[in-house]
Design an enzyme around this catalytic site. Structure first.
Site, mmCIF file in Angstrom:
data_model
loop_
_atom_site.group_PDB
_atom_site.id
_atom_site.type_symbol
_atom_site.label_atom_id
_atom_site.label_comp_id
_atom_site.label_asym_id
_atom_site.label_seq_id
_atom_site.Cartn_x
_atom_site.Cartn_y
_atom_site.Cartn_z
ATOM 1 N N ARG A 17 43.813 62.275 54.206
ATOM 2 C CA ARG A 17 43.032 61.333 55.029
ATOM 3 C C ARG A 17 43.586 59.921 54.877
ATOM 4 O O ARG A 17 42.856 58.943 54.974
ATOM 5 C CB ARG A 17 41.585 61.363 54.596
ATOM 6 C CG ARG A 17 41.401 61.097 53.113
ATOM 7 C CD ARG A 17 39.983 60.758 52.814
ATOM 8 N NE ARG A 17 39.783 60.639 51.375
ATOM 9 C CZ ARG A 17 38.659 60.249 50.838
ATOM 10 N NH1 ARG A 17 37.639 59.939 51.601
ATOM 11 N NH2 ARG A 17 38.532 60.153 49.544
ATOM 12 N N ASP B 120 37.647 66.330 56.386
ATOM 13 C CA ASP B 120 37.476 65.776 57.735
ATOM 14 C C ASP B 120 38.373 64.558 57.972
ATOM 15 O O ASP B 120 38.364 63.976 59.057
ATOM 16 C CB ASP B 120 36.000 65.408 57.980
ATOM 17 C CG ASP B 120 35.489 64.361 57.007
ATOM 18 O OD1 ASP B 120 36.279 63.879 56.159
ATOM 19 O OD2 ASP B 120 34.292 64.013 57.084
ATOM 20 N N ARG C 188 44.799 49.609 51.322
ATOM 21 C CA ARG C 188 45.129 49.485 49.903
ATOM 22 C C ARG C 188 46.544 48.948 49.729
ATOM 23 O O ARG C 188 47.449 49.330 50.465
ATOM 24 C CB ARG C 188 45.009 50.872 49.285
ATOM 25 C CG ARG C 188 45.424 50.973 47.852
ATOM 26 C CD ARG C 188 44.830 52.199 47.217
ATOM 27 N NE ARG C 188 45.598 53.403 47.495
ATOM 28 C CZ ARG C 188 45.198 54.623 47.127
ATOM 29 N NH1 ARG C 188 44.048 54.789 46.501
ATOM 30 N NH2 ARG C 188 45.945 55.668 47.382
ATOM 31 N N ASP D 237 48.380 63.869 40.587
ATOM 32 C CA ASP D 237 48.561 63.161 41.863
ATOM 33 C C ASP D 237 47.902 61.788 41.813
ATOM 34 O O ASP D 237 48.090 60.980 42.723
ATOM 35 C CB ASP D 237 47.997 63.987 43.030
ATOM 36 C CG ASP D 237 46.571 64.443 42.795
ATOM 37 O OD1 ASP D 237 46.322 65.050 41.748
ATOM 38 O OD2 ASP D 237 45.704 64.174 43.644
HETATM 39 P P1 AMP Z 1 41.567 62.392 45.658
HETATM 40 O O1 AMP Z 1 40.547 63.146 44.868
HETATM 41 O O2 AMP Z 1 40.983 61.285 46.479
HETATM 42 O O3 AMP Z 1 42.716 61.958 44.838
HETATM 43 O O4 AMP Z 1 42.117 63.434 46.746
HETATM 44 C C1 AMP Z 1 42.715 64.656 46.427
HETATM 45 C C2 AMP Z 1 43.294 65.270 47.670
HETATM 46 O O5 AMP Z 1 42.268 65.588 48.615
HETATM 47 C C3 AMP Z 1 44.266 64.409 48.424
HETATM 48 O O6 AMP Z 1 45.248 65.263 48.943
HETATM 49 C C4 AMP Z 1 43.406 63.810 49.522
HETATM 50 O O7 AMP Z 1 44.176 63.400 50.619
HETATM 51 C C5 AMP Z 1 42.511 64.974 49.870
HETATM 52 N N1 AMP Z 1 41.217 64.563 50.479
HETATM 53 C C6 AMP Z 1 40.161 63.994 49.841
HETATM 54 N N2 AMP Z 1 39.155 63.771 50.711
HETATM 55 C C7 AMP Z 1 39.569 64.196 51.933
HETATM 56 C C8 AMP Z 1 38.987 64.227 53.250
HETATM 57 N N3 AMP Z 1 37.752 63.785 53.483
HETATM 58 N N4 AMP Z 1 39.744 64.733 54.246
HETATM 59 C C9 AMP Z 1 40.984 65.195 54.026
HETATM 60 N N5 AMP Z 1 41.578 65.189 52.822
HETATM 61 C C10 AMP Z 1 40.897 64.711 51.778
HETATM 62 MG MG MG Z 2 44.339 60.914 44.904
#
Ligand code: AMP
Ligand code: MG
Length: 518
Positions: A124, A156, A207, A283
């Site tokens: 996203r 989403d 960001r 990540d």
């Molecule tokens: P994060 O926990 O924010 O580091 O995200 C982990 C992974 O989930 C990353 O690949 C994000 O891009 C994906 N991700 C988190 N929230 C969403 C969302 N609402 N829609 C699509 N991808 C998401």
């Molecule tokens: Mg992340």
């Protein structure tokens, strides 16, 4: 703590060939041409590493409205804040870029809570591009909440206002505390209502980061089995973060060392200030050594090594006290990804002996983590206590006391310089004994000691209950409390009479939990 066995060899997996390369769709650009001159967006990452960058456009949004703009950061980027407040400028902050600007979704892998996910990526998010700041450094501009990409999986692609403001507040607080971090330039509501636990205002965060290269980026490149891709990625990271190593024969070892050192220093800073990241997946571990991805993170109130704030961290993997070990674990995954490059530098390259030699030199670098971390932590703790030299035993005994009596971590150190710390303990005798030990070590000029302590021990951290209050008010349309909180945490060492209500822990000690509904 340090890995001793041979790291598991990375395995190739089905790769990028399967996902589509879409062109940025044409759209009406009437109101964005003015924005073209605002930011000189370079696409160096996409050009250098096309296999890791999928060209993709932001979703269209019905009604972008600027909620908060980081004017000091805009100034660092050499951008006129007034221009970002125009419709064209605000459009840019949600991804309406001028024709010819190529935005991309970055792909990466990652170990999430220890489990390898071969393909994560910007689900996203989008990289708008890179800019030169006024100091001449390259910075990434990156959007979060800009719509689904090929990496969205079941998501989403959207983000909502509260969590994006939380990232804004936490990043600014960390920056003001002198801790390396990505920072938010802006939060813009999109005019959409996004379904979460209820309908919430959609928002896009812009960001700014030294880069978005992660340990997971290297894991992904290594797992493709494409040696040239891994080498290009490492050379790109070196050029960006360790330019002194460009062209050096042992540059990949230098890169590993540089990342180990940066992450050791970073996690020491987190520990000294009582920050709990909450999702230290690979990540979310940067090559730059900046803190990234403020999700279910929080600052300690009462000191507790076992503190966990994330609703999804059931085993306490990323508990406060585990953070140094978890960073090291992530660095071991980074070292694994680099093994083919480290091996290439050995005499036995291409043979089993070459692999063994690479593992050996990588392990040696990883063994440097613990002493580097400990030295940074001990130095920082000495400064917090007003001591000229570290006294690890004195510090450890203090932390045991704080833990046993559930004393507020941030509040303690300011009270110590003010001479009121004993009031924070229900059982004062053990504290008095400890204080006498410290007293004997203090330099004679006590006023100078107090001043020096107050320059490293904050009055204001983003207290969880105050963050929640500010986000709730902003979500309901009142940004007053948010601006007040930002004012407090961006001047963390100032004891301001008008902001004392934001300084202390909550009256009731209900455990604080943050949810991943971001
Ligand atoms: P994060 O926990 O924010 O580091 O995200 C982990 C992974 O989930 C990353 O690949 C994000 O891009 C994906 N991700 C988190 N929230 C969403 C969302 N609402 N829609 C699509 N991808 C998401
Ligand atoms: Mg992340």
């Amino acid at each position: 703590m340090v890995p001793t066995s041979t790291p598991e060899r990375p395995r190739p997996h089905p790769s990028h060939a399967e996902h589509p390369r879409l062109l940025v769709p044409a759209r009406s650009l009437d109101d964005v041409t003015a924005a073209a001159t605002l930011l000189d967006l370079d696409d160096a990452f996409a050009r250098a590493l096309p296999a890791l960058a999928t060209p993709w456009a932001a979703a269209p949004f019905p009604d972008p409205q600027l909620v908060v703009l980081n004017e000091p950061l805009a100034a660092e980027l050499g951008v006129d804040p007034a221009a970002l407040r125009t419709p064209a400028g605000t459009g840019l902050l949600v991804g309406r870029v001028p024709e010819g600007v190529r935005t991309v979704a970055q792909v990466y892998a990652g170990h999430q809570f220890g489990r390898y996910q071969p393909r994560l990526g910007d689900g996203r998010a989008l990289l708008l591009g890179e800019v030169r700041d006024v100091a001449g450094s390259r910075r990434d501009l990156h959007l979060k909440g800009s719509g689904r990409t090929p990496y969205a999986r079941n998501g989403d692609g959207k983000a909502v206002l509260g969590p994006m403001l939380r990232e804004y507040v936490l990043g600014e607080a960390m920056h003001a505390l002198g801790i390396p971090t990505t920072r938010a330039l802006s939060v813009v509501t999109t005019g959409e209502q996004v379904p979460r636990e209820r309908l919430l205002p959609g928002a896009v965060l812009c960001r700014v980061a030294a880069s978005h290269l992660r340990v997971g980026t290297f894991a992904y490149a290594a797992a493709t089995g494409d040696a040239a891709l891994l080498r290009d990625l490492a050379d790109h990271a070196i050029e960006r973060h360790h330019p002194g190593l460009v062209g050096a024969p042992d540059r990949y070892l230098g890169l590993l060392r540089g990342v180990v050192d940066a992450q050791a220093d970073l996690v020491a800073r987190w520990m000294l200030v009582g920050f709990v990241h909450g999702v230290m997946n690979t990540d979310n571990t940067t090559i730059s050594g900046e803190t990234i991805d403020y999700g279910p993170c929080a600052f300690l109130d009462a000191y507790d090594p076992a503190a966990v704030f994330s609703s999804i961290d059931h085993t306490g993997r990323y508990a406060y006290g585990n953070q140094p070990s978890m960073v090291l674990w992530n660095l071991a995954r980074f070292a694994e990804a680099l093994l083919p490059l480290l091996q290439a530098g050995t005499e036995a390259a291409g043979t089993d002996a070459g692999t063994d030699a690479a593992v050996e030199i990588a392990t040696e670098v990883l063994q440097g983590f613990a002493p580097r971390y400990q030295a940074a932590y001990d130095r920082g703790m000495a400064a917090k206590l007003g001591l000229d030299a570290p006294d690890p035993a004195l510090a450890a005994d203090l932390l045991e006391l704080l833990h046993a009596q559930r004393v507020d971590h941030t509040g303690f150190f300011r009270a110590l310089s003010a001479g009121t710390a004993r009031d924070l303990f229900t059982d004062r005798a053990p504290f008095e004994t400890w204080a006498a030990r410290r007293d004997a070590l203090l330099p004679d000029d006590r006023a100078a000691v107090a001043t020096a302590m107050d320059a490293v021990n904050p009055v204001h951290i983003p207290r969880n209950h105050r963050v929640e209050e500010a986000l709730d008010a902003a979500t309901a349309g009142d940004t007053g409390p948010l601006h007040r909180l930002v004012d407090a945490v961006t001047h963390p060492f100032d004891d301001r009479p008008d902001l004392t209500d934001l300084a202390g822990p909550p009256e009731d000690a209900t455990p604080y939990i943050t949810y991943c509904g971001t």
